[in-house]
Design a protein around this motif. Structure first.
Motif, PDB file in Angstrom:
ATOM      1  N   GLU A  27       0.671  -1.407   0.242  1.00  0.00           N
ATOM      2  CA  GLU A  27      -0.264  -0.001  -0.015  1.00  0.00           C
ATOM      3  C   GLU A  27       0.620   1.607   0.244  1.00  0.00           C
ATOM      4  O   GLU A  27       0.718   2.043  -0.641  1.00  0.00           O
ATOM      5  N   GLN A  30       4.147   4.041  -3.567  1.00  0.00           N
ATOM      6  CA  GLN A  30       3.345   5.248  -4.590  1.00  0.00           C
ATOM      7  C   GLN A  30       3.573   4.629  -6.033  1.00  0.00           C
ATOM      8  O   GLN A  30       2.789   5.309  -7.300  1.00  0.00           O
ATOM      9  N   ASN A  33      -0.472   0.293  -8.268  1.00  0.00           N
ATOM     10  CA  ASN A  33      -1.499   0.265  -7.992  1.00  0.00           C
ATOM     11  C   ASN A  33      -2.079  -1.385  -8.805  1.00  0.00           C
ATOM     12  O   ASN A  33      -1.931  -2.069  -9.298  1.00  0.00           O
ATOM     13  N   SER A  51     -10.769  -3.141   0.867  1.00  0.00           N
ATOM     14  CA  SER A  51     -11.441  -2.095   0.054  1.00  0.00           C
ATOM     15  C   SER A  51     -11.264  -0.973   0.811  1.00  0.00           C
ATOM     16  O   SER A  51     -11.385   0.429  -0.256  1.00  0.00           O
ATOM     17  N   HIS A  52     -10.371  -0.142   1.730  1.00  0.00           N
ATOM     18  CA  HIS A  52     -10.329   0.776   2.325  1.00  0.00           C
ATOM     19  C   HIS A  52      -8.646   0.959   1.988  1.00  0.00           C
ATOM     20  O   HIS A  52      -8.513   2.293   1.488  1.00  0.00           O
ATOM     21  N   LEU A  53      -7.431  -0.420   0.752  1.00  0.00           N
ATOM     22  CA  LEU A  53      -7.096   0.416   0.741  1.00  0.00           C
ATOM     23  C   LEU A  53      -6.460   0.738  -0.186  1.00  0.00           C
ATOM     24  O   LEU A  53      -7.396   1.303  -1.928  1.00  0.00           O
ATOM     25  N   LYS A  54      -5.531   2.762  -0.437  1.00  0.00           N
ATOM     26  CA  LYS A  54      -5.506   2.558  -1.781  1.00  0.00           C
ATOM     27  C   LYS A  54      -4.864   2.634  -3.037  1.00  0.00           C
ATOM     28  O   LYS A  54      -4.810   3.415  -3.789  1.00  0.00           O
ATOM     29  N   ASN A  55      -4.689   1.580  -2.691  1.00  0.00           N
ATOM     30  CA  ASN A  55      -3.433   1.351  -4.287  1.00  0.00           C
ATOM     31  C   ASN A  55      -4.640  -0.056  -4.907  1.00  0.00           C
ATOM     32  O   ASN A  55      -3.975  -0.630  -5.762  1.00  0.00           O
TER      33      ASN A  55
END
Length: 180
Positions: A27, A30, A33, A51-55
């Protein structure tokens, strides 16, 4: 950013636990994805947990006619199968053919008889449930240049056209039948 895509069923036989754990581990990276496309009995479990993961983007399944376009827009493709003695004899999954036609590198969590991906040198296999090795492979391929990834993926597509067209398969089957 590099997009690593899984497209297909999200169920027990697909054994995506390791993949989702790697997504969680990466996660903070950078550069990468993850895109998961499909439906199945475990999809809601994974949505609740990850689902909370930003990637990560988890999407519903798409019509078959759109799959190749999505795969071709990805940088690396992932597939996974549960351990099963049946795989000791090999596999010929439509998913592998779709992935190879997209001309993208393939990383597969799979513990059976290794074929097409190895034969074409268009990606690598990782033992099922080996999170550490899977993470290493995904990072390794994400750090390749776009040109290097394209060359690896193209080997798979070229191999299919050389070895798996209907005409070539018909000739091979005829040879086998005639030898009996």
């Amino acid at each position: 950013k590099i997009t690593i895509t899984y497209a297909g069923s999200i169920g027990l036989s697909n054994n995506l636990n390791s993949f989702f754990e790697v997504i969680k581990n990466l996660e903070g990276n950078q550069k990468i994805n993850f895109l998961v496309i499909g439906d199945g009995e475990l999809k809601n479990k994974y949505i609740k947990k990850y689902s909370h993961l930003k990637n990560l983007a988890i999407c519903k399944s798409v019509q078959k006619k759109y799959v190749n376009n999505i795969l071709a827009r990805s940088d690396i493709l992932y597939l996974s199968l549960s351990k099963n003695k049946i795989w000791d004899y090999g596999q010929s999954l439509n998913k592998i053919v779709d992935y190879m036609l997209a001309a993208r590198p393939i990383i597969a969590s799979y513990s059976g008889y290794k074929t097409m991906i190895n034969q074409s040198n268009c990606g690598e296999f990782v033992e099922v449930d080996n999170i550490i090795e899977l993470e290493k492979k995904l990072i390794k391929y994400s750090e390749l240049s776009k040109k290097e990834r394209m060359a690896i993926g193209l080997r798979g597509k070229q191999w299919l056209f050389k070895n798996r067209t209907y005409n070539k398969l018909a000739i091979k089957y005829s040879e086998i039948i005639n030898s009996l």
